[in-house]
Design an enzyme around this catalytic site. Structure first.
Site, PDB file in Angstrom:
ATOM      1  N   ASP A  60     -22.633 -30.962  16.923  1.00  9.14           N
ATOM      2  CA  ASP A  60     -24.078 -30.755  17.044  1.00  9.14           C
ATOM      3  C   ASP A  60     -24.735 -31.901  17.803  1.00  9.14           C
ATOM      4  OD1 ASP A  60     -23.904 -28.393  15.769  1.00  9.14           O
ATOM      5  OD2 ASP A  60     -24.501 -29.153  13.785  1.00  9.14           O
ATOM      6  N   CYS A  61     -24.283 -33.109  17.532  1.00  7.13           N
ATOM      7  CA  CYS A  61     -24.914 -34.245  18.224  1.00  7.13           C
ATOM      8  C   CYS A  61     -24.264 -34.542  19.572  1.00  7.13           C
ATOM      9  CB  CYS A  61     -24.937 -35.474  17.329  1.00  7.13           C
ATOM     10  SG  CYS A  61     -23.369 -35.860  16.558  1.00  7.13           S
TER      11      CYS A  61
END
Ligand code: SF4
Ligand code: SF4
Lengths: 136, 389
Positions: free
Chosen positions: B130-131
């Site tokens: 996600d990051c």
């Protein structure tokens, strides 16, 4: 016209006794200089010669040698030493059978005596930085 | 007895008043004047070595791309680097081989190319998070385009090392170079009486935190080296006979020079790296001066038979470095040519460069923050028969 070649002979075991150099000198009137000889009675022998003489004599001698039971290899070309790449480590010196590569005992730089080299190429494998090479 | 502290010597270095000589030069001085007087007159002795050292590598931090990537596999010019650390950190090991060029090109070549300022291709893949959404990247880096390039060598500067020969009937190709059949040659790898830990055999001044010359930059001794073996048997002059202590080194690769870090390929063995190291020895007391005056004739090692493919190779002979340096040794009843793998010419250059840097006040000494271990022996790896089935 005179011709000078460098030749590597490999003798099968058992035939080291044959007076090849004598024939070259006597029958073909050649000037012969032994650069390296490795001969043991029960092993394949090696002989490296500088051969010089009139061109036709050299050719005739090579024909004579081709009929003999030994392997003949003409050593062409020369090894090139890239001094800028060389680290003067010395790894090539102990594998050189011709003593063409030595370390100067005072400043420990590599010295390459091209006259003695008979292009066996062992140094090209021993050098870790490819400073010795055989240009194609 | 005449004693000096690191601080006093540094004060003299700052004032450009320090007397600095190389480890080769100190021998004559000690012979002539004795260790007390030598210690009074000379402040620092420089030692050096320039040999192939496999246990070398570098930590790199590439910086973040946009969108960012958590690199899980990294290749530099097709040489895999270890990326199992933070998102854009990797470790490139000197002996790692290129996936496309094999022995021709390896981690050491990547390091040499980076030091030379060349562009190196960076390729990385990731599973995406996600990051860090990006899954792939291919780009070019140079040492100046990335955040850090820190050389870290887990094991360098072997205090002493065995020499190598081969009693089999074929040429073998090893990390000690090409070894000719029937004991046709002997190779050894050390700068002998100029080598750092030969000149400080009991680690009286060299320790963790010592500032050193590493590949042309200033670096440090980070820790004891791996396989550090100070418990090795020693001669009367305290110099170990054979492989002993090792050092782990760290330094800023961005400031290094290609002249002192060179990639090497050992035929049929693999890639390694020549690392130029210089270590100053402050003459803090006469004993240190006496130790630094050691001569090749008083330093011994064994010649091992590398045709025996076992952990413990049989020793064929015990020889001094004077004998090895002479160009031939007696082995098996005849004279066998010897050759070094480490360059004494380059080691001398490094000792001279370091001498110049200290004399001109550019290079200050750092007193060790911790000593090297006085005792330790490497363990061997036992094969668990159940696990090995
Ligand atoms: S090719 Fe190399 S190893 Fe062979 S003789 Fe010439 S210099 Fe020596
Ligand atoms: S092995 Fe290569 S680098 Fe080392 S001295 Fe010979 S030519 Fe120079």
């Amino acid at each position: 016209m005179n011709k000078k070649i460098k030749v590597l002979f490999t003798f099968p075991p058992g035939m080291v006794g044959k007076p090849i150099t004598y024939c070259l000198v006597k029958d073909y009137d050649l000037w012969v200089n032994i650069l390296h000889a490795e001969i043991a009675p029960d092993k394949a022998g090696k002989l490296v010669l500088d051969i010089e003489g009139r061109e036709e004599d050299v050719e005739r001698a090579l024909d004579f040698l081709a009929c003999e039971e030994l392997q003949v290899q003409i050593l062409n070309g020369s090894i090139s030493w890239d001094e800028d790449r060389c680290l003067h480590c010395g790894a090539c010196t102990s594998v050189c059978p011709a003593h063409a590569l030595t370390l100067d005992p005072v400043d420990w730089s590599l010295k390459f005596d091209r006259e003695k080299c008979y292009v066996c190429k062992l140094c090209t494998l021993a050098c870790p930085v490819k400073a010795m090479s055989m240009p194609i | 007895m005449h004693y000096k502290s690191f601080d006093e010597i540094n004060e003299k270095i700052r004032r450009k008043k320090a007397v600095v000589v190389t480890a080769e030069e100190i021998k004559g001085i000690v012979d002539e004047k004795g260790p007390e007087q030598a210690c009074r007159e000379v402040d620092v002795v420089t030692t050096a070595t320039f040999g192939p050292m496999c246990s070398s590598g570098a930590f790199l931090n590439f910086g973040h791309s946009d969108p960012p990537i958590r690199m899980s596999k990294v290749w530099l010019n097709d040489v895999p680097a270890y990326a199992g650390i933070a998102a854009v950190d990797a470790f490139i090991g000197a002996t790692e081989l290129s996936e496309t060029r094999g022995f021709e090109y390896g981690g050491a070549h990547v390091i040499e190319d980076l030091i030379a300022g060349k562009k190196v291709q960076l390729r990385a893949t990731s599973y995406g998070t996600d990051c860090y959404p990006r899954r792939e990247i291919t780009t070019y880096i140079t040492k100046d385009s990335i955040n850090q390039a820190v050389m870290f060598n887990p094991r360098n500067c072997y205090q002493n090392y065995g020499a190598a020969a081969n009693s089999s009937d074929r040429t073998i190709y090893t990390y000690m170079g090409a070894l000719l059949p029937m004991l046709g040659n002997v190779n050894y790898s050390t700068s002998g009486e100029l080598s750092p830990l030969i000149c400080d055999p009991l680690y009286r001044t060299i320790g963790i935190g010592t500032r050193i010359f590493l590949g042309g930059a200033q670096g440090y001794i980070a820790w004891e080296g791996t396989q550090c073996n100070p418990s090795q048997i020693r001669a009367e002059n305290s110099v170990p006979i054979g492989g002993a202590a090792t050092l782990s080194l760290i330094g800023n690769m961005k400031e290094m020079s290609q002249r002192y870090i060179r990639a090497a390929t050992f035929h049929k063995y693999g890639v390694s790296m020549f690392v130029g190291v210089g270590i100053p020895i402050p003459l803090i007391n006469p004993e240190v001066a006496q130790n630094a005056a050691v001569r090749n004739r008083d330093v011994y090692t064994h010649i091992f038979d590398y045709s025996v493919q076992r952990r413990s190779k049989p020793a064929l002979a015990r020889v001094s470095y004077e004998q090895l340096r002479s160009g031939s040794v007696q082995l098996g009843g005849r004279s066998v040519p010897t050759a070094p793998l480490s360059s004494l010419k380059m080691a001398r250059e490094i000792a001279d460069v370091l001498k110049g840097q200290i004399s001109s006040g550019e290079f200050l000494l750092q007193e060790p923050v911790m000593s090297l271990p006085a005792e330790a022996s490497p363990k061997s790896l036992e094969i668990d028969e159940v696990a090995d089935r």
